[in-house]
Scaffold this motif. Structure first.
Motif, short mmCIF file in Angstrom:
data_model
loop_
_atom_site.label_atom_id
_atom_site.label_comp_id
_atom_site.label_asym_id
_atom_site.label_seq_id
_atom_site.Cartn_x
_atom_site.Cartn_y
_atom_site.Cartn_z
N MET A 160 0.87 -1.06 0.15
CA MET A 160 -0.09 -0.57 -0.63
C MET A 160 0.94 1.14 0.17
O MET A 160 1.73 1.33 0.74
N THR A 161 0.26 1.71 -0.54
CA THR A 161 1.29 3.50 -0.80
C THR A 161 1.40 4.16 -0.14
O THR A 161 0.10 4.50 0.21
N VAL A 162 1.84 4.88 0.74
CA VAL A 162 1.35 6.40 1.57
C VAL A 162 1.86 7.48 0.86
O VAL A 162 2.37 7.86 -0.15
N LYS A 163 0.79 8.00 0.88
CA LYS A 163 0.78 9.44 0.36
C LYS A 163 0.73 10.73 1.35
O LYS A 163 0.33 10.95 2.42
N LEU A 164 2.30 11.32 0.84
CA LEU A 164 2.58 12.45 1.77
C LEU A 164 2.82 13.70 0.73
O LEU A 164 2.75 13.84 -0.01
N ALA A 165 1.90 14.93 2.20
CA ALA A 165 2.45 16.07 1.47
C ALA A 165 2.77 16.58 2.43
O ALA A 165 3.49 16.57 3.60
N VAL A 166 4.29 17.23 1.60
CA VAL A 166 4.90 18.13 2.51
C VAL A 166 4.17 19.75 2.11
O VAL A 166 4.40 20.02 1.22
N ILE A 167 3.74 20.50 3.44
CA ILE A 167 3.15 21.29 3.18
C ILE A 167 4.39 22.27 3.77
O ILE A 167 4.88 22.11 5.23
N TYR A 168 4.49 23.31 2.58
CA TYR A 168 5.48 24.86 3.71
C TYR A 168 4.98 25.69 3.81
O TYR A 168 4.47 26.20 2.55
N TYR A 169 5.87 27.08 4.31
CA TYR A 169 5.93 27.87 4.01
C TYR A 169 7.14 28.80 4.34
O TYR A 169 8.12 28.23 5.11
N SER A 170 7.77 29.20 3.24
CA SER A 170 9.67 29.98 2.49
C SER A 170 9.00 31.76 2.35
O SER A 170 8.04 31.47 0.87
N SER A 171 9.76 31.88 2.79
CA SER A 171 9.68 33.22 2.08
C SER A 171 11.80 33.03 1.06
O SER A 171 11.56 33.96 0.07
N THR A 172 12.87 33.31 1.60
CA THR A 172 13.50 32.92 1.05
C THR A 172 14.54 31.68 0.70
O THR A 172 15.56 31.42 0.38
N GLY A 173 13.33 30.44 0.98
CA GLY A 173 14.19 29.62 0.20
C GLY A 173 14.91 28.23 1.03
O GLY A 173 14.39 27.27 0.74
N THR A 174 14.46 28.44 2.63
CA THR A 174 15.18 27.24 3.24
C THR A 174 14.38 26.33 3.70
O THR A 174 14.81 25.24 3.72
N ASN A 175 12.83 26.66 4.00
CA ASN A 175 12.08 25.43 4.39
C ASN A 175 11.61 25.15 2.93
O ASN A 175 10.79 23.82 2.99
N TYR A 176 12.00 25.28 1.64
CA TYR A 176 11.59 25.07 0.47
C TYR A 176 12.64 24.17 0.16
O TYR A 176 12.39 22.78 -0.05
N GLN A 177 14.07 24.11 0.92
CA GLN A 177 14.46 23.37 0.42
C GLN A 177 14.58 21.90 1.53
O GLN A 177 14.60 20.98 1.16
N LEU A 178 14.36 22.29 2.61
CA LEU A 178 13.89 21.11 3.52
C LEU A 178 12.80 20.27 3.11
O LEU A 178 12.51 19.51 3.08
#
Lengths: 199, 199, 199, 199
Positions: free
Chosen positions: A1-19
């Motif tokens: 069974m495949t797990v569906k993963l949502a990675v939900i982020y907020y980033s203003s200058t890119g750090t959390n987008y990288q994470l």
């Protein structure tokens, strides 16, 4: 069974987008179906324009889809990633979470397996408190919180934040620690738990 | 020396506006100069229109001034009042707080004397956690937190939330406890402390 | 596969022992193997002697076994039950948790499925904050936190504390709400999740 | 008017005693009357004997007076210093705080000006959460919380924990950051506020 993963982020200058991107990589390696999703921006365009790094990041991520309530229903597991804003999640993430009242009322958020990541500019600038603030809301959802704790030796080498991976960034937005291995472990753990819950 | 008190609230259907008005009354009785200020709404007009109580409240408070950063600089003391949103302050209040980075950077928020109030629909629906989430941010400001604790016998008769006055509202928005005396005490205490800090 | 449930509590005058007994009942109904375990007392005998209710409770529960580290290893799921002491768990419970460093170091606490319950004398006297303080420690363990949230309609009728069942007691130790149904649900949920994790 | 400062700490191997000594130095420089006080040990002698560093520290500090309830009444300002134990204060400190019910009942803890410090072995091992756990209890006291925030530029160079000075120690107990300047500032700030409150 495949797990569906949502990675939900907020980033203003890119750090959390990288994470978030590392979380995506880890999720795919662990066999999950992954969506990386940003929460809608609340800042006026004029504020963004005044900050070149912010402006550049908004442009660079213009094709990343904005998260919808449907994405929450879809997901078995969710990784949140946010910078601190005074020891709590940014309003952008809170505004998104505040809109989940309908899903909550109909019990659609129950048993989502969740964990969170954070960043700050000071070494102890809210890395812990910000993640804990997010988990408080997760209790209301009836989510299952699968924080990393110290479940793998790699975590001792990457700051050892038991609530979730966190990173310190300098004034230029440069990460001060290599937390990619911690993200990879956190995501794998979240998915492993979600797999059991889903079974 | 007159203490300047800002009562900053978010309210969708009136509970926290009522708390704010009691705070205003208490502040004036204690000799303070008081401003009651709402934080800007983030919800789209369409969402407000669908909820008659919300729509009516927005209309009823259209002349209450929106809080500005100048109000924060002006104030010696601040009382915050917010409903819970999943155990944390609403995005509307967080969005306002997130905009205080400039004041913060210039040290303009240091030594503000603060306390907070909250409301929820369940008896233990975040009344405590919501206020504590706000105080986490106040630590970042360098504010002085003057929560009510159990500093007056009246607090034992009105729910005894040591972090700040809180109230439970039913589905129709009716307050389930008479917390006016607790608000009056909390405000007086906050002002008394601010008077000493200002002196 | 039978889930092993440890109900670990501290009680001075009986409230949390009652909560623990309801948890035991719920656990057995859900098919779990259940141990009800008290944490060791720290107060000197002289303090206990001065309080007739405390003295009577200590006597009444003298045959309840004291929790050991082996019990933690044994358990798949753990329900904690504690009165508030100034918004945080009592030192008695903390002292027990502080001794888990060896188990923690060897990864023996990972994936324990946990939730917690609390009591206080005031309506908002730390019911929320006390449970949240316990969960902070659970993150360090690498436990999975399965708080009740609002996962069943019964919770709306028993105070609706999403972090865990809580109860208010008056000066005479009398519970002000009938929380037995909430305890029953919380325990069942904790066991259901543990069953999946164990599978 | 001279401020009376109690520096109350728990230390097993010396870090928080060192922080307490810096606080003492800072307090004296700021003109306060200072007492450095340890909370009673709860660990059995056998546990202490097994750890040479712990044993040596207990011996080295055998003449430091144990804190009493009278010390709390005496103090205008209090600095707490504790290592983390799983994201919360150690049971030793909690046990001491739990014994303040009598003072609390008689209102003797109201308006104490407080702040706290912490240590951990991992970079994000509870430095924030531990201090926040202590502040939750302070709200119950009716204390005034004067955390450092970012009230001085030196804080940006010493980890920038806005809740209170914190330090990371390695396996050998060596501090990884020079936080003495942060302690000095925190103490001075706490005393300055206490001076105003006392006036």
């Amino acid at each position: 069974m495949t797990v569906k993963l949502a990675v939900i982020y907020y980033s203003s200058t890119g750090t959390n987008y990288q994470l978030a991107q590392w979380a995506e990589k880890g999720g795919k390696e662990a066999g999950a179906e992954v969506k990386v999703l940003k929460v809608p921006e609340l800042a006026p365009q004029s504020a963004i324009e005044q900050n070149p790094a912010w402006k550049a990041h908004v442009k660079a991520t213009k094709d990343v889809p904005e998260v919808s309530l449907d994405d929450l229903e879809w997901a078995d597991a969710i990784i949140f990633s946010v910078p601190t804003r005074f020891g709590n999640m940014p309003a952008q993430m809170k505004q998104f979470l505040d809109q989940t009242g309908g899903l909550w009322y109909h019990g659609k958020l129950i048993n989502k397996v969740v964990s969170a990541m954070s960043s700050a500019q000071n070494l102890h600038g809210g890395q812990e408190a910000t993640i804990l603030s997010l988990y408080t809301t997760m209790h209301h959802w009836g989510a299952l919180i699968a924080s990393p704790g110290y479940t793998d030796p790699v975590l001792f080498t990457t700051g050892g934040n038991p609530y979730g991976t966190s990173v310190t960034v300098d004034q230029d937005g440069k990460m001060q620690e290599n937390v990619e291995p911690a993200v990879m472990h956190q995501v794998k753990r979240t998915i492993d738990i979600a797999k059991k819950i889903k079974s």
